[in-house]
Design an enzyme around this catalytic site. Structure first.
Site, PDB file in Angstrom:
ATOM      1  N   SER A  92       0.840  -1.195   0.000  1.00 14.49           N
ATOM      2  CA  SER A  92       0.000   0.000   0.000  1.00 14.49           C
ATOM      3  C   SER A  92       0.875   1.245   0.000  1.00 14.49           C
ATOM      4  O   SER A  92       1.814   1.340   0.802  1.00 14.49           O
ATOM      5  CB  SER A  92      -0.896  -0.018   1.246  1.00 14.49           C
ATOM      6  OG  SER A  92      -1.911   0.938   1.146  1.00 14.49           O
ATOM      7  N   GLY A  93       0.574   2.190  -0.884  1.00  8.85           N
ATOM      8  CA  GLY A  93       1.426   3.348  -1.076  1.00  8.85           C
ATOM      9  C   GLY A  93       1.607   4.237   0.138  1.00  8.85           C
ATOM     10  O   GLY A  93       2.711   4.741   0.401  1.00  8.85           O
TER      11      GLY A  93
ATOM     12  N   THR B 135     -10.298   2.944 -14.662  1.00 10.99           N
ATOM     13  CA  THR B 135      -9.361   3.880 -15.277  1.00 10.99           C
ATOM     14  C   THR B 135      -8.137   4.013 -14.378  1.00 10.99           C
ATOM     15  O   THR B 135      -8.260   4.227 -13.179  1.00 10.99           O
ATOM     16  CB  THR B 135     -10.044   5.247 -15.458  1.00 10.99           C
ATOM     17  OG1 THR B 135     -11.177   5.065 -16.300  1.00 10.99           O
ATOM     18  CG2 THR B 135      -9.099   6.257 -16.067  1.00 10.99           C
TER      19      THR B 135
ATOM     20  N   CYS C 242     -11.070   0.939  23.002  1.00  8.67           N
ATOM     21  CA  CYS C 242     -11.772   2.211  23.116  1.00  8.67           C
ATOM     22  C   CYS C 242     -11.429   3.140  21.950  1.00  8.67           C
ATOM     23  O   CYS C 242     -12.165   4.055  21.645  1.00  8.67           O
ATOM     24  CB  CYS C 242     -11.426   2.868  24.438  1.00  8.67           C
ATOM     25  SG  CYS C 242     -11.878   1.853  25.835  1.00  8.67           S
TER      26      CYS C 242
HETATM   27  C1  LIG Z   1      -0.658  -5.237   7.644  1.00  9.60           C
HETATM   28  C2  LIG Z   1      -1.665  -4.405   6.946  1.00  9.60           C
HETATM   29  N1  LIG Z   1      -2.419  -4.959   5.972  1.00  9.60           N
HETATM   30  C3  LIG Z   1      -3.329  -4.247   5.285  1.00  9.60           C
HETATM   31  C4  LIG Z   1      -3.548  -2.919   5.559  1.00  9.60           C
HETATM   32  C5  LIG Z   1      -4.576  -2.196   4.765  1.00  9.60           C
HETATM   33  O1  LIG Z   1      -4.013  -1.234   3.927  1.00  9.60           O
HETATM   34  P1  LIG Z   1      -4.881  -0.012   3.370  1.00  9.60           P
HETATM   35  O2  LIG Z   1      -5.448   0.664   4.559  1.00  9.60           O
HETATM   36  O3  LIG Z   1      -3.939   0.818   2.624  1.00  9.60           O
HETATM   37  O4  LIG Z   1      -5.963  -0.605   2.533  1.00  9.60           O
HETATM   38  C6  LIG Z   1      -2.781  -2.298   6.581  1.00  9.60           C
HETATM   39  C7  LIG Z   1      -2.931  -0.880   6.948  1.00  9.60           C
HETATM   40  O5  LIG Z   1      -3.935  -0.356   7.306  1.00  9.60           O
HETATM   41  C8  LIG Z   1      -1.836  -3.060   7.283  1.00  9.60           C
HETATM   42  O6  LIG Z   1      -1.098  -2.518   8.245  1.00  9.60           O
HETATM   43  C1  LIG Z   2     -20.581   4.413 -17.788  1.00  9.56           C
HETATM   44  C2  LIG Z   2     -19.306   4.061 -17.100  1.00  9.56           C
HETATM   45  N1  LIG Z   2     -19.319   3.207 -16.058  1.00  9.56           N
HETATM   46  C3  LIG Z   2     -18.201   2.878 -15.392  1.00  9.56           C
HETATM   47  C4  LIG Z   2     -16.984   3.398 -15.748  1.00  9.56           C
HETATM   48  C5  LIG Z   2     -15.780   2.975 -14.967  1.00  9.56           C
HETATM   49  O1  LIG Z   2     -15.242   4.038 -14.225  1.00  9.56           O
HETATM   50  P1  LIG Z   2     -13.722   3.997 -13.735  1.00  9.56           P
HETATM   51  O2  LIG Z   2     -12.895   3.805 -14.951  1.00  9.56           O
HETATM   52  O3  LIG Z   2     -13.511   5.288 -13.079  1.00  9.56           O
HETATM   53  O4  LIG Z   2     -13.595   2.828 -12.821  1.00  9.56           O
HETATM   54  C6  LIG Z   2     -16.914   4.289 -16.836  1.00  9.56           C
HETATM   55  C7  LIG Z   2     -15.652   4.908 -17.306  1.00  9.56           C
HETATM   56  O5  LIG Z   2     -14.698   4.324 -17.656  1.00  9.56           O
HETATM   57  C8  LIG Z   2     -18.105   4.629 -17.524  1.00  9.56           C
HETATM   58  O6  LIG Z   2     -18.086   5.463 -18.556  1.00  9.56           O
HETATM   59  S1  FES Z   3     -14.946   2.910  25.048  1.00  9.98           S
HETATM   60 FE1  FES Z   3     -14.246   1.751  26.654  1.00  9.98          FE
HETATM   61  S2  FES Z   3     -14.830   3.009  28.344  1.00  9.98           S
HETATM   62 FE2  FES Z   3     -15.374   4.215  26.678  1.00  9.98          FE
END
Ligand SMILES: Cc1ncc(COP(=O)(O)O)c(C=O)c1O
Ligand SMILES: Cc1ncc(COP(=O)(O)O)c(C=O)c1O
Ligand code: FES
Ligand code: FES
Lengths: 384, 145, 384, 145
Positions: free
Chosen positions: A197-198, A235, A323
């Site tokens: 993940s970026g 896209t 919490c």
């Molecule tokens: C180990 C791990 N896996 C998956 C994720 C999910 O990544 P993202 O939140 O970019 O979808 C995270 C971070 O939240 C992570 O720490």
């Molecule tokens: C009618 C329609 N639905 C869905 C999509 C998919 O959108 P995206 O490419 O942003 O995932 C597009 C464009 O590509 C579209 O023109």
């Molecule tokens: S959420 Fe645990 S005491 Fe408030």
């Protein structure tokens, strides 16, 4: 502000933003088009793909862009389950995976798949013997995270890959926390799929990738257009992809010096907290650990209160406390390493960056000390 | 996520501490999130709550509602104190985020537990007061997903 | 450069980029955290969500952010299919949907769902009678696109919504092309779910949303963390969300003047092409049509060649030709409105923006005229 | 996506047109993508291809491969012309994107069709030449997904 929550997300590096900027309003062409403007986008995307492939010892055509770690995890598990269901319906993972894996596993369980959740020891490490014993003829996938997001423990990935390969089972690793923080080679470690993940590596949010080894049968998760070799519709998010590429380039460049610096500061702060605060301990393995991760349990107090007080001092941190999550259940990771509920509640995660300084560590040590004392004075569990 | 009032009561909690030889002490715990609240009441011969103190292991909302609850019951009669519901506490704090509503139940429950203790010690029954559960299940609605 | 491919993607408006910028390297906090930096992100996200909800007459908690139109479409169909499978396994859609819908339908067909694909007439409009006749007791969902991405035809959405409501069937619309281009009110039109994508409205790529009416049973598509009210996992893409919000704000602000201008230029260019080039015609409905969409068929020639020649003149356009897509099959939309294969091959789509000018239309008319003639001279099908 | 050579042959296609009373004419079509290529050959009494012209309805690659194919066969003997395979055409064009390989097959097929027509008209058989199909199926491998 002292930002010590880099495991949650990181600042997008200014050089990454600079790399992205031209692709918003200047080279904004759709990469799937035929005209020159679209070709610019495609070129930039190809460059990023190659950078990422190189960082893993993979081929560019094995890198598929996604919207982030969660989508990559969902894709890897659901599509593998689907493609290999005729071979078997058994998947092995661990008790300390991120929810993107665990909740996907629950989803698969409801659809007839059987999941084995491996235990971890007090340090958060799985047992290779338990893994071997868990493999069955109908096992189609092993998914073990590269490094844990809460306690920072790095699993024995190369050994797991070796075992998976020996048994002819696919191996996926959620490397969202580890990728571009520690060296990874998909061939040497026998990794078949890898999620990243970026925004965890000073890249932008909303972009990630799934590495899929050539030869792995894979179905689409997002169906639609022919993007990503017809594997992932939508896209192409060119600014995001360019940003991810730039972030990977940067992360690989600074990895050595960053690691060295973070480990030094990490161990310094661990030392101070251990020595100066009673009734506390470090969670996670002491050395098989992400360079930037510190996770402590402080007895008798609760995490969210700690976080709010730290925030009042300008310190951003995180906790495994229920919490903070709105879920009421304390961290499944801390429970899995054997903490009691009330111990899990009093945990604090500090995750450093290359911008962290010794001065910050000292401030944090002092503030944590004061806050822990203040909350203990308020706690019905603490009697000194 | 918290209102200014909540933050104020969290940062400067009123009435933290214990009362020695309190007229009534109640400890309640929310098993679900593992939090614990202990309430001490000093009640005079006219049934007026003279003093209230608390100790809480819990989130910011738990601390703030403890603080506010002790403030609200001080000077009240037992019957009036029974009206200090979690809703009253939340209102006094200008509201809580939905996920934190259950923390305010903890505070209500702690008052009741302390009053129950007082009643038992004095062999009286307080009208409208039932034996408090130790375990407060939260009342939020779960949506289907 | 004359950019006439705004249906493929749009330039991210500079004011949108400006709105996003602070959220990369300054307010980069994870919106799910408790400290003030995260609260900044959450605030910005809430603001965007409210802007979008307002633009549709919806409630903020009915807007779920996704990575784009394709994910929204996949989510709407797959999750509805899953949640309502016990009620029935029949879904109604059209032959002219985007592949994000059609390929998802194919996926569902393989899993035991039955899909009715409604026909369209020569203009691309579905028949309400055919729709009514297609509804069965086990119909759980009607999914009809708001406006078609190739020929620009706008479907009778309010009427479809009315029919869906009368029959107690859920109604999803893929509004990726229509949202923020034409007025939409989810209550008045009885829309239960709506897909949209940021990059089609001068917002960033890689972000979109799914509107889900309160009360609709919905399962997650991406499982994991508790983001988006536990419905869509993944660290929130705050810059993307902020950019989408800013783009919607902008689009709603300029909608009237943009529409007026685009329709004028659109009809001017349509007129010139119709009058000055023999053997050609407009595809799609003449008035029930997106303000910025022009789609022509030119007999005897092929689309990709046209596009390359236009590109050489600095004009970015698109075609329903199979040769541009790598798929070999010409546009399913053009075939559905009744074109023959070779007619579908010679199509040209020009989609305007608010930056388009009359001068550009004139240049394009002249160039298209010349290119069509040049390709016809090269064509074995053309004898004049 | 196209090489410079392809773009050059697309922008300035050589030998566009028809040959009246050509020695051989071949028309082939790729049913899958609906493209059509017609090749005209002028072959002298020594079996040398004096002239070659084409008309093509198809993509940029189809136009460029037609153009290159006519260039390559000009001046060649019939046997030499048979060696002008789609691979040879592609190489001469510095390659084609994978999805466009089938367009170059069209060019190869068109030459063969024109030669076949020539053979039929002259009641000869050309060694190694088979009756061309009208329909070129593409040979790209489809991956599992
Ligand atoms: C180990 C791990 N896996 C998956 C994720 C999910 O990544 P993202 O939140 O970019 O979808 C995270 C971070 O939240 C992570 O720490
Ligand atoms: C009618 C329609 N639905 C869905 C999509 C998919 O959108 P995206 O490419 O942003 O995932 C597009 C464009 O590509 C579209 O023109
Ligand atoms: S959420 Fe645990 S005491 Fe408030
Ligand atoms: S001729 Fe159709 S793709 Fe080349």
């Amino acid at each position: 502000m002292i930002y010590l929550d880099n495991a949650a997300t990181t600042k997008t590096a200014p050089e990454v933003v600079d790399a992205m900027l031209p692709y918003f309003s200047e080279y904004y062409g759709n990469a799937s088009t035929i005209y020159s403007l679209g070709a610019e986008s495609k070129k930039a995307m190809d460059h990023a793909r190659r950078t990422i492939a190189d960082s893993l010892g993979a081929k560019p055509e094995e890198i598929y862009f996604t919207a982030g770690g969660s989508e990559s995890d969902n894709w890897a598990l659901k599509a593998t389950a689907e493609a290999y269901a005729s071979k078997g319906k058994h998947i092995i993972t661990t008790k300390i995976e991120h929810h993107a894996i665990l909740h996907t596993c629950e989803y698969l369980e409801k659809r007839g798949f059987e999941i084995t959740y491996l235990n971890v020891d007090r340090d958060g490490l799985i047992s290779l013997d338990e893994l071997k014993a868990a493999i069955r003829p109908d096992t189609i996938l092993i998914s073990v995270m590269f490094a844990n997001n809460e306690i920072g423990t790095i699993e024995p990935i190369a050994e797991i890959g070796e075992i998976a390969k020996e048994h002819g089972v696919l191996f996926h690793t959620d490397a969202v926390q580890a990728y571009a923080q520690v060296p990874i080679n998909v061939d040497e470690m026998h990794i078949d799929m890898l999620s990243a993940s970026g925004h965890k590596l000073n890249g932008p949010k909303g972009i990630g990738f799934l590495y899929i080894r050539k030869g792995v049968k894979i179905r689409s998760f997002v169906h639609g257009g022919a993007q990503e070799r017809s594997r992932r519709a939508g896209t192409e998010n060119i600014p995001g992809i360019v940003g991810l590429g730039a972030a990977v380039e940067r992360a690989m460049r600074i990895m050595d010096s960053k690691t060295r610096k973070e480990i030094e500061l990490r161990d310094y702060l661990i030392g101070r907290l251990e020595n100066e605060i009673p009734h506390c301990w470090l969670n996670g393995h002491r050395t098989k650990r992400l360079p930037n991760n510190i996770n402590f349990s402080f007895l008798f107090i609760e995490g969210e209160s700690m976080l709010i007080m730290l925030d009042m001092k300008g310190i951003c941190a995180s906790s495994g406390s229920a919490c903070t999550s709105g879920s009421l259940d304390p961290s499944h990771v801390l429970l899995a390493i054997g903490l009691k509920h009330e111990e899990a509640h009093g945990s604090l995660r500090l995750t450093l960056s290359e911008d962290s300084t010794k001065e910050e560590m000292d401030i944090v040590a002092e503030e944590v000390k004061k806050i822990v004392q203040r909350l203990r004075d308020m706690s019905p569990l603490y009697e000194d | 996520m918290y209102s200014e009032k909540v933050m104020d009561h969290f940062q400067n909690p009123r009435n933290v501490g214990e009362i020695e030889d309190a007229s009534g002490v109640g400890t309640v715990g929310n098993a679900k999130c593992g939090d614990i609240m202990r309430m001490f009441l000093d009640i005079d011969e006219n049934g007026i709550i003279r003093e209230a103190k608390f100790k809480t292991f819990g989130c910011g909302a738990a601390v703030a509602t403890s603080s506010m609850a002790t403030e609200l019951v001080k000077g009240k009669t037992i019957q009036e104190a029974l009206q200090v519901t979690n809703k009253a506490v939340m209102e006094a704090l200008d509201g809580l985020p939905p996920v934190k509503v259950h923390c305010s139940l903890l505070a209500e429950e702690a008052i009741h537990a302390a009053l129950w203790d007082y009643a038992e010690k004095n062999h009286i029954t307080i009208e409208g007061l039932q034996k408090p559960k130790n375990d407060i299940s939260e009342g939020e609605e779960e949506e289907d997903y």
